[in-house]
Design a protein around this motif. Sequence first.
Motif, PDB file in Angstrom:
ATOM      1  N   ASP A 122       0.867  -1.188   0.000  1.00  0.00           N
ATOM      2  CA  ASP A 122       0.000   0.000   0.000  1.00  0.00           C
ATOM      3  C   ASP A 122       0.901   1.235   0.000  1.00  0.00           C
ATOM      4  O   ASP A 122       2.106   1.145   0.246  1.00  0.00           O
ATOM      5  CB  ASP A 122      -0.928  -0.017   1.218  1.00  0.00           C
ATOM      6  CG  ASP A 122      -2.204   0.787   0.994  1.00  0.00           C
ATOM      7  OD1 ASP A 122      -2.318   1.494  -0.020  1.00  0.00           O
ATOM      8  OD2 ASP A 122      -3.101   0.703   1.858  1.00  0.00           O
ATOM      9  N   ASP A 123       0.289   2.408  -0.242  1.00  0.00           N
ATOM     10  CA  ASP A 123       1.112   3.623  -0.256  1.00  0.00           C
ATOM     11  C   ASP A 123       1.499   4.053   1.148  1.00  0.00           C
ATOM     12  O   ASP A 123       2.603   4.552   1.370  1.00  0.00           O
ATOM     13  CB  ASP A 123       0.389   4.776  -0.973  1.00  0.00           C
ATOM     14  CG  ASP A 123      -0.834   5.253  -0.215  1.00  0.00           C
ATOM     15  OD1 ASP A 123      -1.589   4.402   0.307  1.00  0.00           O
ATOM     16  OD2 ASP A 123      -1.035   6.479  -0.119  1.00  0.00           O
ATOM     17  N   LEU A 124       0.591   3.823   2.128  1.00  0.00           N
ATOM     18  CA  LEU A 124       0.797   4.459   3.430  1.00  0.00           C
ATOM     19  C   LEU A 124       0.258   3.580   4.549  1.00  0.00           C
ATOM     20  O   LEU A 124      -0.830   3.014   4.442  1.00  0.00           O
ATOM     21  CB  LEU A 124       0.067   5.807   3.407  1.00  0.00           C
ATOM     22  CG  LEU A 124       0.158   6.693   4.632  1.00  0.00           C
ATOM     23  CD1 LEU A 124       0.311   8.156   4.234  1.00  0.00           C
ATOM     24  CD2 LEU A 124      -1.081   6.512   5.520  1.00  0.00           C
ATOM     25  N   LEU A 125       1.056   3.466   5.616  1.00  0.00           N
ATOM     26  CA  LEU A 125       0.644   2.753   6.832  1.00  0.00           C
ATOM     27  C   LEU A 125       0.278   3.798   7.881  1.00  0.00           C
ATOM     28  O   LEU A 125       1.139   4.561   8.329  1.00  0.00           O
ATOM     29  CB  LEU A 125       1.791   1.869   7.333  1.00  0.00           C
ATOM     30  CG  LEU A 125       1.604   1.178   8.690  1.00  0.00           C
ATOM     31  CD1 LEU A 125       0.419   0.211   8.656  1.00  0.00           C
ATOM     32  CD2 LEU A 125       2.881   0.425   9.090  1.00  0.00           C
ATOM     33  N   ALA A 126      -1.019   3.841   8.245  1.00  0.00           N
ATOM     34  CA  ALA A 126      -1.469   4.772   9.303  1.00  0.00           C
ATOM     35  C   ALA A 126      -1.804   3.940  10.537  1.00  0.00           C
ATOM     36  O   ALA A 126      -0.901   3.496  11.244  1.00  0.00           O
ATOM     37  CB  ALA A 126      -2.632   5.618   8.797  1.00  0.00           C
ATOM     38  N   THR A 127      -3.085   3.668  10.787  1.00  0.00           N
ATOM     39  CA  THR A 127      -3.440   2.857  11.964  1.00  0.00           C
ATOM     40  C   THR A 127      -3.165   1.360  11.741  1.00  0.00           C
ATOM     41  O   THR A 127      -3.207   0.577  12.687  1.00  0.00           O
ATOM     42  CB  THR A 127      -4.941   2.987  12.285  1.00  0.00           C
ATOM     43  OG1 THR A 127      -5.688   2.438  11.196  1.00  0.00           O
ATOM     44  CG2 THR A 127      -5.333   4.433  12.496  1.00  0.00           C
ATOM     45  N   LEU A 151       5.144   3.044   1.034  1.00  0.00           N
ATOM     46  CA  LEU A 151       6.036   4.192   0.832  1.00  0.00           C
ATOM     47  C   LEU A 151       6.178   4.955   2.142  1.00  0.00           C
ATOM     48  O   LEU A 151       7.278   5.325   2.534  1.00  0.00           O
ATOM     49  CB  LEU A 151       5.471   5.130  -0.248  1.00  0.00           C
ATOM     50  CG  LEU A 151       5.863   4.823  -1.693  1.00  0.00           C
ATOM     51  CD1 LEU A 151       5.389   3.447  -2.105  1.00  0.00           C
ATOM     52  CD2 LEU A 151       5.319   5.871  -2.638  1.00  0.00           C
ATOM     53  N   VAL A 152       5.050   5.196   2.835  1.00  0.00           N
ATOM     54  CA  VAL A 152       5.019   6.090   3.998  1.00  0.00           C
ATOM     55  C   VAL A 152       4.510   5.350   5.230  1.00  0.00           C
ATOM     56  O   VAL A 152       3.561   4.566   5.137  1.00  0.00           O
ATOM     57  CB  VAL A 152       4.066   7.285   3.727  1.00  0.00           C
ATOM     58  CG1 VAL A 152       4.074   8.255   4.908  1.00  0.00           C
ATOM     59  CG2 VAL A 152       4.435   8.000   2.435  1.00  0.00           C
ATOM     60  N   GLU A 153       5.141   5.619   6.386  1.00  0.00           N
ATOM     61  CA  GLU A 153       4.648   5.104   7.670  1.00  0.00           C
ATOM     62  C   GLU A 153       4.413   6.276   8.622  1.00  0.00           C
ATOM     63  O   GLU A 153       5.316   7.082   8.847  1.00  0.00           O
ATOM     64  CB  GLU A 153       5.680   4.143   8.285  1.00  0.00           C
ATOM     65  CG  GLU A 153       5.265   3.626   9.657  1.00  0.00           C
ATOM     66  CD  GLU A 153       6.244   2.605  10.235  1.00  0.00           C
ATOM     67  OE1 GLU A 153       7.311   2.362   9.608  1.00  0.00           O
ATOM     68  OE2 GLU A 153       5.948   2.071  11.313  1.00  0.00           O
ATOM     69  N   LEU A 154       3.194   6.372   9.170  1.00  0.00           N
ATOM     70  CA  LEU A 154       2.914   7.367  10.210  1.00  0.00           C
ATOM     71  C   LEU A 154       3.147   6.682  11.553  1.00  0.00           C
ATOM     72  O   LEU A 154       2.243   6.052  12.114  1.00  0.00           O
ATOM     73  CB  LEU A 154       1.477   7.886  10.079  1.00  0.00           C
ATOM     74  CG  LEU A 154       1.107   8.501   8.725  1.00  0.00           C
ATOM     75  CD1 LEU A 154      -0.329   9.036   8.745  1.00  0.00           C
ATOM     76  CD2 LEU A 154       2.084   9.604   8.323  1.00  0.00           C
ATOM     77  N   GLU A 155       4.393   6.773  12.042  1.00  0.00           N
ATOM     78  CA  GLU A 155       4.797   5.958  13.204  1.00  0.00           C
ATOM     79  C   GLU A 155       3.973   6.254  14.447  1.00  0.00           C
ATOM     80  O   GLU A 155       3.723   5.365  15.256  1.00  0.00           O
ATOM     81  CB  GLU A 155       6.279   6.200  13.514  1.00  0.00           C
ATOM     82  CG  GLU A 155       7.204   5.538  12.534  1.00  0.00           C
ATOM     83  CD  GLU A 155       8.658   5.720  12.907  1.00  0.00           C
ATOM     84  OE1 GLU A 155       9.400   4.727  12.864  1.00  0.00           O
ATOM     85  OE2 GLU A 155       9.058   6.854  13.243  1.00  0.00           O
TER      86      GLU A 155
END
Length: 176
Positions: A122-127, A151-155
């Motif tokens: 996926d493009d982004l890992l949020a929750t 691509l992106v992780e919102l740690e």
Amino acid sequence: MILEEKLKSEIRDVPDFPVPGIIFKDITPIMMNPVLSKEVLEELKQSVLDLGITKIAGIESRGFLFGYPLAMELGLPFVLIRKKGKLPYHKVSHAYALEYGQAEIEMHIDAVNETDTVLIHDDLLATGGSASAAGQLVNNCGAKVAGFSFLVELEFLGGREKLLPFTENILTLVRY
Ligand SMILES: O=P(O)(O)OC[C@H]1O[C@H](OP(=O)(O)OP(=O)(O)O)[C@H](O)[C@@H]1O
Ligand SMILES: Nc1ncnc2[nH]cnc12
């Protein structure tokens, strides 16, 4: 510049989208930069080469952007995980919570089976709600999750914790 810095210089913060309080990470400027897009693809490819994956599953819609090209680069089949009501054939489905709402995703029932080890992209890992729901779909069809790539992780949202029960192979190119 290293890849993470290049990506950070392109990703745009959009405050209060799609709902107040969310800072949306807009990745569309990456797609406007074909040289950087190729670098992203190459990095993803090198990072998953040793995982022994047999298929890549991409999560609608932004997970299709690099997921399908990555599958073609690796010579692997690509599986579409879509939002409810979009896939035509027999399906498995899973409901989950997003950073900004609720969703349900589906996959064709014969897309993966017990012979498969799957990379979920996926493009982004949020929750982690979307990716863990995708992991459930893959497991429900008898296949193993070999890894996740984003691509992106919102740690600060801790999504990684939700994915560890599937695998420790969780690749992210940029972390905030
Ligand atoms: O880790 P989570 O909290 O589940 O959030 C991450 C998901 O949210 C976004 O998808 P969205 O549902 O906004 O759909 P889109 O890709 O079609 O824009 C993003 O592309 C991930 O799929
Ligand atoms: N903050 C965010 N930016 C972009 N996509 C998202 N998906 C979930 N949270 C997001």
